[in-house]
Structures are given as structure tokens and as C-alpha cells.
Enzyme design. Structure first.
Site, PDB file in Angstrom:
ATOM      1  N   SER A  98       0.854  -1.184   0.000  1.00 56.68           N
ATOM      2  CA  SER A  98       0.000   0.000   0.000  1.00 56.68           C
ATOM      3  C   SER A  98       0.888   1.231   0.000  1.00 56.68           C
ATOM      4  O   SER A  98       1.891   1.279   0.722  1.00 56.68           O
ATOM      5  CB  SER A  98      -0.911   0.005   1.231  1.00 56.68           C
ATOM      6  OG  SER A  98      -1.791   1.106   1.201  1.00 56.68           O
ATOM      7  N   HIS A 102       2.590  12.042  -1.521  1.00 51.03           N
ATOM      8  CA  HIS A 102       2.191  13.444  -1.405  1.00 51.03           C
ATOM      9  C   HIS A 102       3.325  14.314  -1.950  1.00 51.03           C
ATOM     10  O   HIS A 102       4.358  14.486  -1.301  1.00 51.03           O
ATOM     11  CB  HIS A 102       1.909  13.808   0.052  1.00 51.03           C
ATOM     12  CG  HIS A 102       0.701  13.135   0.629  1.00 51.03           C
ATOM     13  ND1 HIS A 102      -0.580  13.445   0.217  1.00 51.03           N
ATOM     14  CD2 HIS A 102       0.575  12.185   1.584  1.00 51.03           C
ATOM     15  CE1 HIS A 102      -1.450  12.705   0.902  1.00 51.03           C
ATOM     16  NE2 HIS A 102      -0.772  11.932   1.723  1.00 51.03           N
ATOM     17  N   HIS A 112      -2.391   7.192  -4.858  1.00 47.26           N
ATOM     18  CA  HIS A 112      -2.524   6.081  -3.916  1.00 47.26           C
ATOM     19  C   HIS A 112      -2.636   4.799  -4.723  1.00 47.26           C
ATOM     20  O   HIS A 112      -3.248   4.768  -5.791  1.00 47.26           O
ATOM     21  CB  HIS A 112      -3.782   6.255  -3.062  1.00 47.26           C
ATOM     22  CG  HIS A 112      -4.279   4.977  -2.448  1.00 47.26           C
ATOM     23  ND1 HIS A 112      -5.343   4.263  -2.986  1.00 47.26           N
ATOM     24  CD2 HIS A 112      -3.857   4.266  -1.380  1.00 47.26           C
ATOM     25  CE1 HIS A 112      -5.559   3.184  -2.249  1.00 47.26           C
ATOM     26  NE2 HIS A 112      -4.673   3.156  -1.276  1.00 47.26           N
ATOM     27  N   ASN A 114      -2.790   0.263  -4.010  1.00 50.07           N
ATOM     28  CA  ASN A 114      -2.810  -0.850  -3.066  1.00 50.07           C
ATOM     29  C   ASN A 114      -3.122  -2.126  -3.823  1.00 50.07           C
ATOM     30  O   ASN A 114      -4.012  -2.137  -4.667  1.00 50.07           O
ATOM     31  CB  ASN A 114      -3.861  -0.604  -1.982  1.00 50.07           C
ATOM     32  CG  ASN A 114      -4.089  -1.822  -1.107  1.00 50.07           C
ATOM     33  OD1 ASN A 114      -5.030  -2.580  -1.308  1.00 50.07           O
ATOM     34  ND2 ASN A 114      -3.217  -2.012  -0.150  1.00 50.07           N
ATOM     35  N   HIS A 151      -6.304   7.264 -16.784  1.00 50.80           N
ATOM     36  CA  HIS A 151      -7.386   6.322 -17.048  1.00 50.80           C
ATOM     37  C   HIS A 151      -7.070   5.393 -18.218  1.00 50.80           C
ATOM     38  O   HIS A 151      -7.501   4.233 -18.214  1.00 50.80           O
ATOM     39  CB  HIS A 151      -8.698   7.081 -17.287  1.00 50.80           C
ATOM     40  CG  HIS A 151      -9.307   7.587 -16.019  1.00 50.80           C
ATOM     41  ND1 HIS A 151     -10.057   6.796 -15.183  1.00 50.80           N
ATOM     42  CD2 HIS A 151      -9.248   8.798 -15.419  1.00 50.80           C
ATOM     43  CE1 HIS A 151     -10.451   7.498 -14.135  1.00 50.80           C
ATOM     44  NE2 HIS A 151      -9.971   8.724 -14.260  1.00 50.80           N
ATOM     45  N   HIS A 181     -20.045  12.584   3.379  1.00 50.11           N
ATOM     46  CA  HIS A 181     -20.364  13.752   4.205  1.00 50.11           C
ATOM     47  C   HIS A 181     -20.052  15.067   3.505  1.00 50.11           C
ATOM     48  O   HIS A 181     -20.528  16.120   3.915  1.00 50.11           O
ATOM     49  CB  HIS A 181     -19.626  13.673   5.551  1.00 50.11           C
ATOM     50  CG  HIS A 181     -18.136  13.708   5.439  1.00 50.11           C
ATOM     51  ND1 HIS A 181     -17.397  12.633   4.999  1.00 50.11           N
ATOM     52  CD2 HIS A 181     -17.234  14.686   5.710  1.00 50.11           C
ATOM     53  CE1 HIS A 181     -16.108  12.956   5.012  1.00 50.11           C
ATOM     54  NE2 HIS A 181     -15.988  14.194   5.439  1.00 50.11           N
ATOM     55  N   GLY A 264      -4.845  -4.790  14.970  1.00 50.57           N
ATOM     56  CA  GLY A 264      -3.658  -4.589  15.790  1.00 50.57           C
ATOM     57  C   GLY A 264      -2.414  -4.343  14.984  1.00 50.57           C
ATOM     58  O   GLY A 264      -1.312  -4.686  15.408  1.00 50.57           O
ATOM     59  N   GLY A 265      -2.580  -3.752  13.811  1.00 51.10           N
ATOM     60  CA  GLY A 265      -1.436  -3.470  12.956  1.00 51.10           C
ATOM     61  C   GLY A 265      -0.553  -2.372  13.514  1.00 51.10           C
ATOM     62  O   GLY A 265      -0.853  -1.756  14.541  1.00 51.10           O
ATOM     63  N   ARG A 266       0.526  -2.113  12.829  1.00 48.66           N
ATOM     64  CA  ARG A 266       1.506  -1.113  13.274  1.00 48.66           C
ATOM     65  C   ARG A 266       1.007   0.276  12.896  1.00 48.66           C
ATOM     66  O   ARG A 266       0.934   0.632  11.715  1.00 48.66           O
ATOM     67  CB  ARG A 266       2.854  -1.397  12.624  1.00 48.66           C
ATOM     68  CG  ARG A 266       3.978  -0.496  13.093  1.00 48.66           C
ATOM     69  CD  ARG A 266       5.292  -1.039  12.551  1.00 48.66           C
ATOM     70  NE  ARG A 266       6.424  -0.277  13.023  1.00 48.66           N
ATOM     71  CZ  ARG A 266       7.015   0.702  12.318  1.00 48.66           C
ATOM     72  NH1 ARG A 266       6.539   1.034  11.129  1.00 48.66           N
ATOM     73  NH2 ARG A 266       8.069   1.331  12.802  1.00 48.66           N
TER      74      ARG A 266
END
EC number: 1.3.3.3
Length: 306
Positions: A98, A102, A112, A114, A151, A181, A264-266
Site C-alpha cells: 500500500s 504526497h 494512492h 494498493n 485512465h 459527508h 492490531g497493525g503497526r
């Protein structure tokens, strides 16, 4: 979701993902020209670990993080079973690459990508596995040439897998990277797919590789064209304002962020997607007829770009 009969080759997926991380780091470091990536290998108490490659304050990239992780545990977290209640309680393995980039120059979009692979297992039953991933582009100032190239590269990654694949996964991307939102897209889209196993392991894995390998083909030419463009405080200010939308999406909606935190990842690696500088303003509106207004009026709308 049903399991397929062909057992997944987990080691082949892991080998590919580690090489993909290395290839992307090499390409972006060459493009930056000033900084290299710092490598941070880590272990997870609950099982597994990963390798985070991070660049901070480069000549071109203000921050860039490319993270590989391979984690496993005794119980899938809620974010992974929300749409698959039949998998609740299974042990799991999850691996992926992932990244979020920036750039400094506001005329270079944030990007981005992943690609990921999940296996959910239960004693006495066949493992259930699936691939997911994609990439998307978040410009601050719209450029039609860049968006069409992005694209077209996305479409090229899909074409050999069926003519229906690109329209399906482009639409999914438009719908997924949407801030409900705010009633606006995060950017101009790209590809998004998840739960992919109906093609069987070999073809599904090949598609994931096609998407992963296409990211740098889509992004690097844009960086090369825009990194030397002049900009001032106005453009920088708008970039920081729009980065706020990125933060809002990642913390409220993003499945990968939620999965990482719930499993519980880093935390440092999960939140490396956050921009180093960001700004919010109350009820801000762009000036009519400005380049900033054009982003909203022309580019932040779901449409066919090619």
C-alpha cells in the site's frame, strides 16, 4: 463467497509484492533525485510483520510511503467480515503493498495504490481467498492530459482480462473513493476491485500483478511533466486545504486503514498515508472562474475520461 479448488500459492504472492515495493521505490527515488527511501522492518506481536519504505521532505515528494505487510491472526477483524459474515471467527493471513505519495508541487497530484491478498482458514474446510486493490489519483489542479493518461493506463491494465473489467472497476473506484459527508469524490478515480476469486487463483493473481505493475506507468509520466512547474503561495494553500479531504476519507471510510487498526497493525505504518502538512477552513468556497473552482466543476465529477 465460495472457496475455489486451486490452492493459493501464498509464497508466490509474497515474492511478487516485495519486488513490486522495491520497483516502485526505485522509480520514485530516481524521480525525486534528492532523497532515498528509509527502510523500516517491523514485527507484529499478534503475528507477522512488514517493511515500510518512507521518504520525507524530498526534492519532489514531501512525503512518500510504500508499505509491505504480511500479517496473520486467529480471528478476522470486523472490517474484513462486514460483507462476509460467514467468515467470522476464521483465522487469516493478509498481505499487500500500500502506498500514498504526497508531492510538494501542487500541480502534481497525490496518488494512492494498493494490491492485497487475503486468506481466511477454518479447520476441516478449504481456505477462502481473494485479491483486491487498485489505484486512484487526487489532483489539486486539474489537467485533462494527465487524467486521460491515468485512465488509459488503468484501462490497459484491464483489457486482456475482458472488456467488461475496466468499466466495472472504474465505476467501483468512483463509488468507493467518495466522501459522503462532503458529497464529493476524493479525486478523479482509477481502479478499485475487491473479493476477486471467481477467475481462479492464476488469473486473479495475474490481474492483481497487472494492476500493481501499471501504477508507476500511470503516475511517473505525470510527475515528470509537472514537477518543474512554478507555483506560489495561493497554489500551496489550496493544496493544503484539499489534503484535508484526504485525511477525512482515510480516517472515516478507508477499509485498509480500518483493517489495520482493528487487526492490531503497526500504527506508524498504517498512518503513513497522512500528509505531513494540511489545512482546514470553515465554509471555504473557491473564487468563481478560478482554477480552484475548475477542479470542483470539471474534475471532481464521475465521468468517462477516455
Amino acid at each position: 463467497m465460495s472457496a475455489t479448488n486451486t490452492p493459493p500459492d501464498i509464497e508466490a504472492v509474497k515474492t511478487y509484492l516485495l519486488q513490486l515495493q522495491k520497483n516502485i521505490c526505485t522509480a520514485l527515488a530516481e524521480e525525486d533525485g534528492g532523497k532515498s527511501f528509509e527502510v523500516d522492518e517491523w514485527q507484529r506481536e499478534q503475528g507477522g510483520g512488514g517493511k515500510s519504505c518512507v521518504m520525507a521532505d524530498g526534492d519532489v515528494f514531501e512525503s512518500a510511503g510504500i508499505n509491505f505487510s504480511h500479517v496473520f491472526g486467529g480471528k478476522l477483524p470486523a472490517s474484513a467480515t462486514a460483507h462476509r459474515p460467514e467468515l467470522a471467527g476464521r483465522s487469516f493471513q493478509a498481505m499487500g503493498v500500500s502506498l500514498v505519495i504526497h508531492p510538494k508541487n501542487p500541480y502534481i497530484p497525490t496518488s494512492h495504490a494498493n494490491v492485497r491478498f487475503f486468506v481466511a482458514e477454518k479447520e476441516g474446510e478449504n481456505p477462502v481467498w481473494w485479491f483486491g486493490g487498485g489505484f486512484d489519483l487526487t489532483p489539486y489542479y486539474g489537467n485533462e492530459e494527465d487524467v486521460k493518461h491515468w485512465h488509459q493506463t488503468s484501462k490497459d491494465a484491464c483489457d486482456s482480462f475482458g472488456e467488461e473489467v475496466f468499466p466495472k472497476y472504474k465505476k467501483w473506484c468512483d463509488e468507493y473513493f467518495y466522501l459522503k459527508h462532503r458529497d464529493e469524490p476524493r479525486g478523479v478515480g482509477g481502479l478499485f476491485f475487491d473479493d476477486l476469486n471467481e477467475w481462479g487463483f492464476e488469473k486473479s493473481f495475474a490481474f492483481m500483478q497487472s494492476v500493481g505493475d501499471s501504477y508507476i506507468k500511470a503516475y511517473r509520466p505525470i510527475v515528470q511533466k509537472r514537477k518543474d512547474m512554478e507555483y506560489g503561495e495561493r497554489e500551496r494553500d489550496f493544496q493544503l486545504y484539499r489534503r484535508g479531504r484526504y485525511v477525512e476519507f482515510n480516517l472515516v471510510y478507508d477499509r485498509g486503514t480500518l483493517f489495520g487498526l482493528q487487526s492490531g497493525g503497526r500504527t506508524e505504518s498504517i498512518l503513513m498515508s497522512m500528509p505531513p502538512n494540511v489545512r482546514w477552513r470553515y465554509n471555504w468556497q473557491p473564487e468563481a472562474g478560478s482554477a480552484e473552482a475548475e477542479l470542483y466543476e470539471k474534475y471532481l465529477k464521475s465521468q468517462d475520461w477516455i
